[in-house]
Write a protein that holds these residues in place. Structure first.
Motif, PDB file in Angstrom:
ATOM      1  N   SER A  58       0.994  -1.141  -0.024  1.00  0.00           N
ATOM      2  CA  SER A  58       0.118  -0.011  -0.080  1.00  0.00           C
ATOM      3  C   SER A  58       0.881   1.196  -0.121  1.00  0.00           C
ATOM      4  N   LYS A  59       1.955   1.330   0.645  1.00  0.00           N
ATOM      5  CA  LYS A  59       2.563   2.467   0.894  1.00  0.00           C
ATOM      6  C   LYS A  59       3.419   2.607  -0.547  1.00  0.00           C
ATOM      7  N   THR A  60       4.107   1.444  -0.997  1.00  0.00           N
ATOM      8  CA  THR A  60       4.676   1.760  -2.480  1.00  0.00           C
ATOM      9  C   THR A  60       3.841   2.299  -3.466  1.00  0.00           C
ATOM     10  N   VAL A  61       2.696   1.773  -3.287  1.00  0.00           N
ATOM     11  CA  VAL A  61       1.548   2.371  -4.514  1.00  0.00           C
ATOM     12  C   VAL A  61       1.487   3.581  -4.352  1.00  0.00           C
ATOM     13  N   LEU A  62       1.191   4.299  -3.259  1.00  0.00           N
ATOM     14  CA  LEU A  62       0.812   5.518  -2.710  1.00  0.00           C
ATOM     15  C   LEU A  62       1.972   6.470  -3.212  1.00  0.00           C
ATOM     16  N   GLN A  63       3.354   5.889  -2.735  1.00  0.00           N
ATOM     17  CA  GLN A  63       4.466   6.684  -3.205  1.00  0.00           C
ATOM     18  C   GLN A  63       4.738   6.827  -4.588  1.00  0.00           C
ATOM     19  N   VAL A  64       4.471   5.981  -5.295  1.00  0.00           N
ATOM     20  CA  VAL A  64       5.001   6.069  -6.812  1.00  0.00           C
ATOM     21  C   VAL A  64       3.712   6.577  -7.750  1.00  0.00           C
ATOM     22  N   HIS A  65       2.643   6.613  -7.400  1.00  0.00           N
ATOM     23  CA  HIS A  65       1.333   6.908  -8.135  1.00  0.00           C
ATOM     24  C   HIS A  65       1.594   8.494  -8.372  1.00  0.00           C
ATOM     25  N   VAL A  66       1.374   8.656  -9.760  1.00  0.00           N
ATOM     26  CA  VAL A  66       1.581  10.207 -10.044  1.00  0.00           C
ATOM     27  C   VAL A  66       0.301  10.896  -9.981  1.00  0.00           C
ATOM     28  N   ALA A  67       0.299  11.907  -9.092  1.00  0.00           N
ATOM     29  CA  ALA A  67      -0.778  12.733  -8.981  1.00  0.00           C
ATOM     30  C   ALA A  67      -1.424  13.459 -10.131  1.00  0.00           C
ATOM     31  N   SER A  68      -2.572  13.252 -10.403  1.00  0.00           N
ATOM     32  CA  SER A  68      -3.284  13.979 -11.486  1.00  0.00           C
ATOM     33  C   SER A  68      -4.680  14.409 -11.409  1.00  0.00           C
ATOM     34  N   SER A  69      -5.023  15.630 -11.825  1.00  0.00           N
ATOM     35  CA  SER A  69      -6.309  16.302 -11.732  1.00  0.00           C
ATOM     36  C   SER A  69      -7.250  15.288 -12.490  1.00  0.00           C
ATOM     37  N   LYS A  70      -6.782  14.507 -13.494  1.00  0.00           N
ATOM     38  CA  LYS A  70      -7.905  13.707 -14.290  1.00  0.00           C
ATOM     39  C   LYS A  70      -7.237  12.207 -14.164  1.00  0.00           C
ATOM     40  N   PRO A  71      -8.005  10.994 -14.121  1.00  0.00           N
ATOM     41  CA  PRO A  71      -7.444   9.831 -13.898  1.00  0.00           C
ATOM     42  C   PRO A  71      -7.105   9.591 -15.447  1.00  0.00           C
ATOM     43  N   PRO A  72      -6.005   8.654 -15.683  1.00  0.00           N
ATOM     44  CA  PRO A  72      -5.526   8.209 -16.835  1.00  0.00           C
ATOM     45  C   PRO A  72      -6.510   7.473 -17.649  1.00  0.00           C
ATOM     46  N   ARG A  73      -6.825   7.471 -19.177  1.00  0.00           N
ATOM     47  CA  ARG A  73      -7.891   6.947 -19.868  1.00  0.00           C
ATOM     48  C   ARG A  73      -6.916   5.603 -20.377  1.00  0.00           C
ATOM     49  N   ARG A  74      -7.645   4.327 -20.187  1.00  0.00           N
ATOM     50  CA  ARG A  74      -7.042   3.199 -20.711  1.00  0.00           C
ATOM     51  C   ARG A  74      -6.855   3.353 -22.482  1.00  0.00           C
ATOM     52  N   LYS A  75      -7.659   4.278 -23.109  1.00  0.00           N
ATOM     53  CA  LYS A  75      -7.404   3.933 -24.472  1.00  0.00           C
ATOM     54  C   LYS A  75      -6.220   4.705 -24.801  1.00  0.00           C
ATOM     55  N   GLU A  76      -5.843   5.729 -24.173  1.00  0.00           N
ATOM     56  CA  GLU A  76      -4.631   6.454 -24.258  1.00  0.00           C
ATOM     57  C   GLU A  76      -3.310   5.512 -24.176  1.00  0.00           C
ATOM     58  N   LYS A  77      -3.404   4.751 -23.036  1.00  0.00           N
ATOM     59  CA  LYS A  77      -2.304   3.802 -22.971  1.00  0.00           C
ATOM     60  C   LYS A  77      -2.530   2.811 -24.178  1.00  0.00           C
TER      61      LYS A  77
END
Length: 347
Positions: free
Chosen positions: A41-60
């Motif tokens: 849980s701590k590792t996921v919180l640390q690396v997650h990029v903060a963004s005002s909009k969630p990333p879209r799967r299609k873009e990936k």
């Protein structure tokens, strides 16, 4: 010469030694297994990029060729977006191996320094301990990178074994770009934890035998300080490790991770990016509350969106601190009940 009259043979048998080692190994693995959800849980919180909009799967998906997109779609359908309860135990084996090797190498190097340089103990033990921890961190850098990769990639994303994951890394040594962060992360906490007993005894007169309760509280406070100093550096380190793991992926492909990983721009560059550039911070936008509600809450009435500011602020460097504190409280409480004065690490 026969020394049986003056020296009694109380050495344990080989079976007793093996039994004791097996019990210690089982206890250590059980401790790592119980603490792994907190670490994940701590590792996921640390690396997650903060963004005002969630990333879209299609873009990936657009990063891949048509055939690759079909494979990714099939993979997500099979695995998918949730991993179940087992997802919080990813990397348990690598964490266990890393903790065992870290303590073993650190103890060996520290003993070597003390013997070779005739360092007094415990007068300068924190110096040799910090140097030993730094060397151990350099040696175990590939394993630590592999551990972070196993935690942040889906559980169905091969390979999942430790050796196979290490083989996917672009280098088996500590990269120069990651060296300052990794060494600082290894040495700073060890310096604090090793120098705390000396400071408590020599400066404050707090001893684990004379004043055990006060010593336990003081040790807990020092571990909390250690956690506060370590977390920002660890946040940068985890992002840097995932950047190295990404380099091992074939060109034109992206490493599939459970969350979008923030970029690594060096120690201070990454900190500055988190504080001033990444995401947004502040309370609710002014347009989200009525003027009466904002006045009752003591908020300044202004234009819509005036409460938002770019960047995460200093708080962004301390993601996962609640998880770290819960782990610290749990380990400290168990150690205190066990009568060892709260000695121990975060997990």
């Amino acid at each position: 010469m026969d020394y049986s009259d003056i020296i009694s043979d109380n050495s344990p048998a080989a079976t007793d030694i093996l039994k004791r080692l097996a019990q210690q190994a089982l206890w250590k693995y059980s401790s790592v297994f119980l603490a792994q959800p907190l670490e994940v849980s701590k590792t996921v919180l640390q690396v997650h990029v903060a963004s005002s909009k969630p990333p879209r799967r299609k873009e990936k998906e657009d990063r891949y060729a048509p055939d690759e997109r079909r494979k990714q779609a099939a993979y997500r359908q099979d695995s998918y977006d949730t991993e179940g309860a087992w997802g919080i135990y990813k990397g348990t084996n690598s964490t266990y191996v890393h903790s065992i090797l870290l303590s073993t190498i650190t103890s060996f190097v520290r003993s070597f320094f003390s013997a070779f340089f005739a360092l007094p103990d415990p007068g300068l033990s924190f110096t040799s301990s910090s140097a030993a921890a730094g060397i151990a961190g350099i040696v175990l850098a590939p394993l630590d990178i592999a551990r972070t990769k196993l935690i942040l990639t889906p559980s169905t994303h091969p390979p999942r074994s430790i050796i196979a994951t290490i083989k996917t890394l672009p280098t088996w040594t500590l990269p120069i770009s990651l060296a300052p962060t990794a060494i600082l992360h290894s040495t700073l906490p060890t310096f604090i934890s090793a120098s705390t007993p000396l400071f408590l005894r020599a400066k404050l007169g707090i001893d684990p035998f004379v004043t055990p309760n006060l010593y336990a509280i003081a040790t807990f406070c020092s571990q909390a300080v250690e956690l506060g100093i370590k977390l920002p550096v660890e946040t940068v380190l985890r992002r840097g490790q995932m950047g190295i793991a990404q380099q091992g992926v074939p060109k034109g492909r992206a490493l599939d991770t459970v969350v979008e990983v923030g970029p690594y721009r060096g120690l201070f560059g990454t900190m500055r990016s988190i504080v001033y550039e990444e995401g947004e911070r502040g309370g609710q936008a002014a347009g989200d509350l009525s003027k009466g509600a904002k006045g009752a809450a003591g908020m300044k009435v202004g234009r819509p969106g005036s409460q938002k500011r770019k960047g995460q602020g200093v708080e962004g460097l301390y993601r996962g601190w609640r998880v770290g504190m819960w782990g610290l409280i749990g380990v400290w409480g168990a150690a205190t009940l066990g009568g060892v004065g709260g000695k121990g690490g975060e997990f």
